[in-house]
Write an enzyme that holds these catalytic residues in place. Structure first.
Site, PDB file in Angstrom:
ATOM      1  N   CYS A 213     -13.668 -67.242  25.945  1.00  0.00           N
ATOM      2  CA  CYS A 213     -14.318 -68.635  26.054  1.00  0.00           C
ATOM      3  C   CYS A 213     -14.627 -68.773  28.597  1.00  0.00           C
ATOM      4  CB  CYS A 213     -12.386 -69.185  26.386  1.00  0.00           C
ATOM      5  SG  CYS A 213     -11.572 -70.609  26.890  1.00  0.00           S
TER       6      CYS A 213
ATOM      7  N   TYR B 139      35.669 -32.734   6.537  1.00  0.00           N
ATOM      8  CA  TYR B 139      35.724 -33.036   7.834  1.00  0.00           C
ATOM      9  C   TYR B 139      36.219 -34.412   8.293  1.00  0.00           C
ATOM     10  CZ  TYR B 139      32.568 -33.228  12.491  1.00  0.00           C
ATOM     11  OH  TYR B 139      31.653 -33.525  13.279  1.00  0.00           O
ATOM     12  N   ASP B 140      36.139 -35.470   7.866  1.00  0.00           N
ATOM     13  CA  ASP B 140      36.232 -36.335   7.990  1.00  0.00           C
ATOM     14  C   ASP B 140      38.303 -36.221   8.228  1.00  0.00           C
ATOM     15  OD1 ASP B 140      33.708 -37.793   7.991  1.00  0.00           O
ATOM     16  OD2 ASP B 140      34.953 -38.320   6.290  1.00  0.00           O
TER      17      ASP B 140
ATOM     18  N   TYR C 275      12.787 -30.995  22.024  1.00  0.00           N
ATOM     19  CA  TYR C 275      11.522 -29.972  22.343  1.00  0.00           C
ATOM     20  C   TYR C 275      11.014 -29.975  23.177  1.00  0.00           C
ATOM     21  CZ  TYR C 275      10.119 -34.993  21.388  1.00  0.00           C
ATOM     22  OH  TYR C 275      10.407 -35.973  21.597  1.00  0.00           O
TER      23      TYR C 275
ATOM     24  N   ASP D  20       9.009 -38.665  13.359  1.00  0.00           N
ATOM     25  CA  ASP D  20       8.396 -40.017  13.587  1.00  0.00           C
ATOM     26  C   ASP D  20      10.351 -40.513  13.734  1.00  0.00           C
ATOM     27  OD1 ASP D  20       6.977 -42.617  14.134  1.00  0.00           O
ATOM     28  OD2 ASP D  20       7.055 -42.316  12.128  1.00  0.00           O
TER      29      ASP D  20
ATOM     30  N   GLU E 270       4.146 -27.520  15.956  1.00  0.00           N
ATOM     31  CA  GLU E 270       5.561 -27.894  15.325  1.00  0.00           C
ATOM     32  C   GLU E 270       5.552 -29.378  15.172  1.00  0.00           C
ATOM     33  OE1 GLU E 270       8.231 -29.004  18.841  1.00  0.00           O
ATOM     34  OE2 GLU E 270       6.593 -27.970  19.364  1.00  0.00           O
TER      35      GLU E 270
ATOM     36  N   LYS F   2       1.382 -26.786  22.058  1.00  0.00           N
ATOM     37  CA  LYS F   2       1.195 -26.562  23.334  1.00  0.00           C
ATOM     38  C   LYS F   2       1.721 -25.779  24.063  1.00  0.00           C
ATOM     39  CE  LYS F   2       5.743 -30.105  22.241  1.00  0.00           C
ATOM     40  NZ  LYS F   2       6.699 -30.217  22.682  1.00  0.00           N
TER      41      LYS F   2
ATOM     42  N   ASP G 181      32.349 -33.253   3.655  1.00  0.00           N
ATOM     43  CA  ASP G 181      32.272 -33.929   4.488  1.00  0.00           C
ATOM     44  C   ASP G 181      34.581 -35.100   5.041  1.00  0.00           C
ATOM     45  OD1 ASP G 181      29.348 -33.645   5.156  1.00  0.00           O
ATOM     46  OD2 ASP G 181      29.013 -36.205   3.660  1.00  0.00           O
ATOM     47  N   ALA G 182      34.383 -34.202   3.402  1.00  0.00           N
ATOM     48  CA  ALA G 182      35.694 -35.081   3.296  1.00  0.00           C
ATOM     49  C   ALA G 182      36.318 -34.502   4.160  1.00  0.00           C
ATOM     50  CB  ALA G 182      36.669 -35.796   1.884  1.00  0.00           C
TER      51      ALA G 182
ATOM     52  N   LYS H  43       5.807 -33.284  14.613  1.00  0.00           N
ATOM     53  CA  LYS H  43       5.611 -34.411  15.684  1.00  0.00           C
ATOM     54  C   LYS H  43       6.731 -35.333  14.477  1.00  0.00           C
ATOM     55  CE  LYS H  43       2.795 -37.857  18.017  1.00  0.00           C
ATOM     56  NZ  LYS H  43       4.354 -38.639  17.630  1.00  0.00           N
TER      57      LYS H  43
ATOM     58  N   LYS I 185      -2.646 -35.741  14.422  1.00  0.00           N
ATOM     59  CA  LYS I 185      -1.850 -36.899  13.398  1.00  0.00           C
ATOM     60  C   LYS I 185      -2.543 -36.998  11.854  1.00  0.00           C
ATOM     61  CE  LYS I 185       0.379 -39.868  15.782  1.00  0.00           C
ATOM     62  NZ  LYS I 185      -0.313 -41.506  15.958  1.00  0.00           N
TER      63      LYS I 185
ATOM     64  N   CYS J 106      -7.593 -73.119  30.515  1.00  0.00           N
ATOM     65  CA  CYS J 106      -7.135 -72.609  29.322  1.00  0.00           C
ATOM     66  C   CYS J 106      -5.973 -72.284  29.029  1.00  0.00           C
ATOM     67  CB  CYS J 106      -8.310 -72.260  28.844  1.00  0.00           C
ATOM     68  SG  CYS J 106      -7.911 -70.868  26.768  1.00  0.00           S
TER      69      CYS J 106
ATOM     70  N   GLU K 269      13.564 -35.522  20.092  1.00  0.00           N
ATOM     71  CA  GLU K 269      13.835 -36.478  19.140  1.00  0.00           C
ATOM     72  C   GLU K 269      15.449 -37.181  18.537  1.00  0.00           C
ATOM     73  OE1 GLU K 269      10.491 -37.811  19.460  1.00  0.00           O
ATOM     74  OE2 GLU K 269      10.239 -39.314  18.067  1.00  0.00           O
TER      75      GLU K 269
ATOM     76  N   CYS L 272      -8.804 -74.235  24.190  1.00  0.00           N
ATOM     77  CA  CYS L 272      -9.116 -75.525  25.013  1.00  0.00           C
ATOM     78  C   CYS L 272     -10.961 -75.602  24.680  1.00  0.00           C
ATOM     79  CB  CYS L 272      -8.936 -74.555  26.904  1.00  0.00           C
ATOM     80  SG  CYS L 272     -10.527 -73.782  26.750  1.00  0.00           S
TER      81      CYS L 272
ATOM     82  N   SER M  23       3.462 -39.409  26.687  1.00  0.00           N
ATOM     83  CA  SER M  23       2.983 -39.938  25.952  1.00  0.00           C
ATOM     84  C   SER M  23       2.520 -38.457  25.719  1.00  0.00           C
ATOM     85  CB  SER M  23       2.303 -40.818  25.708  1.00  0.00           C
ATOM     86  OG  SER M  23       1.522 -40.950  25.797  1.00  0.00           O
ATOM     87  N   LEU M  24       1.645 -38.370  24.567  1.00  0.00           N
ATOM     88  CA  LEU M  24       0.907 -37.359  23.959  1.00  0.00           C
ATOM     89  C   LEU M  24      -0.444 -38.253  23.809  1.00  0.00           C
ATOM     90  CD1 LEU M  24       3.078 -35.288  22.088  1.00  0.00           C
ATOM     91  CD2 LEU M  24       2.280 -34.686  23.306  1.00  0.00           C
TER      92      LEU M  24
ATOM     93  N   CYS N  42     -14.137 -72.210  22.443  1.00  0.00           N
ATOM     94  CA  CYS N  42     -12.674 -72.237  21.893  1.00  0.00           C
ATOM     95  C   CYS N  42     -11.908 -72.655  21.331  1.00  0.00           C
ATOM     96  CB  CYS N  42     -12.318 -71.875  23.521  1.00  0.00           C
ATOM     97  SG  CYS N  42     -10.713 -71.617  24.204  1.00  0.00           S
TER      98      CYS N  42
HETATM   99  S1  IVH Z   1       6.399 -32.703  23.342  1.00  0.00           S
HETATM  100  C1  IVH Z   1       4.884 -34.525  27.116  1.00  0.00           C
HETATM  101  N1  IVH Z   1       6.788 -32.546  20.299  1.00  0.00           N
HETATM  102  O1  IVH Z   1       5.791 -37.619  20.479  1.00  0.00           O
HETATM  103  C2  IVH Z   1       5.320 -35.486  26.136  1.00  0.00           C
HETATM  104  N2  IVH Z   1       6.602 -35.139  21.268  1.00  0.00           N
HETATM  105  O2  IVH Z   1       3.439 -39.390  21.678  1.00  0.00           O
HETATM  106  C3  IVH Z   1       6.063 -33.962  25.825  1.00  0.00           C
HETATM  107  N3  IVH Z   1       7.171 -36.762  19.457  1.00  0.00           N
HETATM  108  O3  IVH Z   1       7.334 -39.187  23.676  1.00  0.00           O
HETATM  109  C4  IVH Z   1       6.289 -34.663  24.072  1.00  0.00           C
HETATM  110  N4  IVH Z   1       7.536 -34.552  17.887  1.00  0.00           N
HETATM  111  O4  IVH Z   1       8.952 -38.982  21.486  1.00  0.00           O
HETATM  112  C5  IVH Z   1       7.094 -33.712  21.592  1.00  0.00           C
HETATM  113  N5  IVH Z   1       7.045 -32.240  18.461  1.00  0.00           N
HETATM  114  C6  IVH Z   1       7.276 -33.084  19.206  1.00  0.00           C
HETATM  115  C7  IVH Z   1       7.566 -34.503  18.945  1.00  0.00           C
HETATM  116  C8  IVH Z   1       6.911 -35.325  19.818  1.00  0.00           C
HETATM  117  C9  IVH Z   1       7.817 -36.332  18.301  1.00  0.00           C
HETATM  118  C10 IVH Z   1       7.297 -37.763  20.140  1.00  0.00           C
HETATM  119  C11 IVH Z   1       7.896 -37.484  21.026  1.00  0.00           C
HETATM  120  C12 IVH Z   1       6.643 -38.664  22.699  1.00  0.00           C
HETATM  121  C13 IVH Z   1       5.224 -38.651  21.531  1.00  0.00           C
HETATM  122  C14 IVH Z   1       3.939 -38.619  22.092  1.00  0.00           C
END
Ligand code: IVH
Length: 709
Positions: free
Chosen positions: A448, A50-51, A242, A134, A130, A306, A47-48, A132, A330, A454, A190, A427, A96-97, A424
């Site tokens: 209520c 590289y820096d 992804y 966070d 794959e 997918k 790293d050093a 997910k 999940k 209210c 991500e 109120c 989202s998924l 309530c």
């Molecule tokens: S595919 C059409 N792949 O999960 C949506 N999402 O709840 C395609 N995420 O907003 C998303 N890892 O931020 C996909 N390997 C992965 C992921 C991933 C994390 C997140 C992403 C998305 C959320 C969906």
């Protein structure tokens, strides 16, 4: 290239030619080390060292600013601080998924996909699997192979421009590394922080007397949303690609091959990703990864599956805000034990009384939890939750923490069953459980009856009105609404837009309020002004009508196009009642059921509501809703009914496809039907179409019609 390859001459002694040549070498060399470090996981220098390369590059650029290259590694170190983040509209929304929590649900997902596509029992179908991650999702636009713009997800339609910050992330290429890229592509993925980098960051923060972050995800988000890119540059953010948004062309025909292209272009993709043939392999991957999870070095909260073939993804399309072709499996929720200190009753915008558990703060899955939902009074009784009990709390992903149950051995003597209030708390009006007229069942929720008197309901309605997916007014959050309501500044939505005008006449000026200054008041007024026109779907959603969430609001906006048409339709139903044509017309809209029509009627029958709307309309303009794909298709805006058995498409696919092209799909034939598509053995609907003179098409004729574009 190693540090020894760097010329020993001080930057100030270089000739322009030498400087130009060395900058080119440094750019190429640093990019190579980035690839080795982030993709191959095989750095050749420390790293050093590289820096030192980056520093040398900076010294030469400082001496010869005219020679700074567009692909200079210094862009990774941070451009000058921005004033604030501009907004970026995602050309393709960031969705989202759907979530699943059990193997059975994944089995159903695979079945659903097969059924939708009409895949025969013996034929196989491939899925990618794959982790997910966070972290936080990001969309990075490349034009002609160069990084042009990067935006956060935001509300999925509009995010924040974080281009300068994203340029500082070492794993994200500034130029794509192989020639087969399309003219334009939004690469999505991500951004996250690894565990050890997170720990080190928090230690540094603590040592410097700065805020420490609750978990790596918050730290990553906080690091990306830094106004000064130099700060972002100092945080070791990482990236996995992804998915994608708009693309002028895709480099492959399967999800799997897109990942290969991403790697060719220089993006990190998750090395654990796997191609699975069917359910058993998918579940095996899930089980293996749950074991590996603890030692991965970064947070993951599940597995994403997918459909591999992109043509099948296209056919499957989307429901509401998630793709039909993907799902998140999940990991089980994390749990912890703590003491229930109190049960507080909150009043929602429709008057629902919700019990909230006030807990002795406890860390669950890396987040400190002090509140949890108890849902309703039946739930409290069923679980026999009492104040003073030791309870098990659970948290999964973004959902509100829940109370799973109590630990009976730990109950303190004298703990009494909880008595749910019948008035309530805000109120004092009666709070009742309604009986549903149709089903005869008692509602789980106590409400209520105070309605507009209210204050809790009024505040909640205002909070909803300004929230992100409604009017989205920056600077008007929960706290401000609460205070402005109590001070009599904002009692109903229209007051927001007359706030600035009324300031002069007030003795207690906003600028003199604690926590406010001239600049913040100006910014607030600016944010309000910016929302004087609002699209119809957001407007309907903002009204906070019961059962009218975002999707329903969009369905209504899509059906009526303008506010005037929508209001006229609802008023006709108020007038005509449950058995009128006007009622049925609304009920016939795809996605709208009787509960929604009844709620619309209730809302619009209340004079206080219509007065509040009229006052609001004197201040704001409602923009017509642009119908989905309206201009591009021959069936946009038309109403179609499918009947009989179709051969080339499954029923749900036909419906989804028609909706994608802007058509409305209805369940029954009426004068308003434009086409009836009749498959084999069509019965009464076909007869009705003939009787009413509605155009009848065969499946092939329908496919020809939509192919005309
Ligand atoms: S595919 C059409 N792949 O999960 C949506 N999402 O709840 C395609 N995420 O907003 C998303 N890892 O931020 C996909 N390997 C992965 C992921 C991933 C994390 C997140 C992403 C998305 C959320 C969906």
């Amino acid at each position: 290239m190693t540090t020894s390859a760097v010329s020993r001459k001080p930057a100030s002694a270089l000739t322009p030619e030498e400087a130009r040549a060395e900058l080119a070498r440094l750019a190429a060399g640093i990019a190579r080390h980035d690839r080795l470090y982030y993709q191959a996981d095989a750095p050749e220098i420390s790293d050093a060292q590289y820096d030192a390369l980056v520093r040398r590059n900076g010294e030469i650029e400082a001496r010869f600013p005219e020679l700074i290259r567009p692909d200079s590694p210094s862009h990774r170190i941070g451009a000058p601080p921005a004033e604030a983040f501009g907004k970026v509209r995602h050309r393709v929304p960031m969705l989202s998924l759907g979530n699943a929590f059990s193997e059975a649900e994944i089995g159903e997902f695979v079945e659903r996909v097969r059924r939708f596509l009409g895949i025969k029992p013996d034929d196989s179908i491939e899925f990618t699997a794959e982790p997910k991650i966070d972290g936080l999702s990001i969309s990075i636009r490349y034009e002609h192979g160069r990084l042009a713009e990067a935006a956060t997800r935001g509300d999925g339609t509009e995010g924040e421009n974080v281009t300068a910050n994203v340029r500082t992330i070492r794993g994200i290429p500034h130029t794509l590394g192989a020639a087969d890229f399309p003219d334009v592509i939004d690469v999505r993925g991500e951004i996250y922080l690894a565990h050890d980098d997170f720990q080190k960051l928090n230690a540094d923060q603590a040592a410097a007397g700065q805020k420490v972050f609750a978990n790596p995800r918050n730290a990553a988000a906080g690091s990306l949303r830094q106004l000064d890119p130099k700060v972002t540059a100092s945080r070791p953010l990482r990236f996995f690609a992804y998915s994608w948004g708009e693309a002028s062309r895709l480099p492959a025909r399967t999800q799997w091959e897109v990942y290969q292209a991403y790697r060719r272009w220089g993006f990190p993709t998750n090395p654990l990703a796997r191609l699975c043939c069917g359910l058993d392999e998918m579940l095996a991957f899930y089980r293996e990864t749950s074991v590996q999870r603890a030692t991965l070095g970064y947070d993951i909260d599940g597995i994403v599956y997918k459909v591999n073939r992109l043509d099948l993804q296209d056919r499957l399309g989307f429901v509401s805000r998630s793709p039909r072709w993907a799902i998140a499996h999940k990991f089980p929720a994390e749990q912890a034990m703590t003491i229930l200190r109190d049960i507080e009753i909150q009043v929602g915008r429709t008057g629902a009384l919700t019990p909230v558990a006030k807990l002795e703060p406890v860390t669950v899955g890396g987040v400190v939890v002090a509140n949890a939902t108890l849902h309703n009074e039946d739930e409290i009784r069923r679980k026999d939750v009492r104040v003073g009990d030791t309870v098990v709390v659970q948290r999964a992903g973004d959902v509100i923490p829940q109370i799973v149950g109590v630990v009976p051995e730990k109950r303190p003597p004298g703990a009494k069953p909880f008595e749910f209030p019948t008035t309530c708390p805000a109120c004092g009006s009666h709070a009742v459980r309604e009986v549903n007229e149709r089903t005869g069942e008692m509602d789980a929720v106590r409400r209520c009856t105070g309605g507009l008197v209210c204050p809790a309901q009024a505040k909640e309605r205002l909070r909803h009105f300004v929230s992100r997916n409604a009017f989205d007014i920056e600077g008007l959050g929960e706290k401000q609404i609460e205070a402005f309501y109590d001070e009599g500044r904002i009692m109903q939505p229209a007051d927001i837009f007359t706030l600035a005008g009324r300031e002069e006449r007030r003795s207690d000026k906003l600028v003199d309020k604690k926590g406010y200054g001239r600049k913040s008041v100006e910014n607030l007024f600016k944010a309000i002004e910016a929302r004087r026109s609002v699209p119809l779907d957001r407007f309907i959603y903002a009204l906070g009508i019961r059962h009218v969430g975002e999707t329903t609001a969009r369905d209504l906006a899509n059906a009526y196009h303008t506010w005037e048409a929508f209001r006229a339709a609802v008023e006709a139903a108020v007038e005509g009642g449950h058995d009128s044509d006007a009622y049925r017309d609304i009920d016939n809209i795809e996605g709208i059921g009787e509960a929604v029509v009844d709620a619309l009627i209730d809302f619009f029958s209340e004079p206080h509501n219509t007065q509040a709307i009229d006052a609001l309309l004197a201040e704001v303009t409602v923009l017509p809703f642009t119908r989905v794909m309206a201009a591009a298709s021959s069936v946009a805006g038309r109403t179609v009914v499918f009947t009989g058995s179709l051969e080339r498409l499954t029923r749900s696919e036909a419906k989804a496809q028609a909706e994608r092209l802007g058509a409305k799909v209805a369940g029954s034939v009426s004068k308003k039907t434009d086409y009836v598509v009749a498959g084999a053995d069509a019965g009464s609907k076909l007869a009705k179409a003939r009787e009413l003179g509605v155009e009848v098409l065969t499946e092939d004729e329908w496919l020809q019609l939509i192919a005309q574009g």
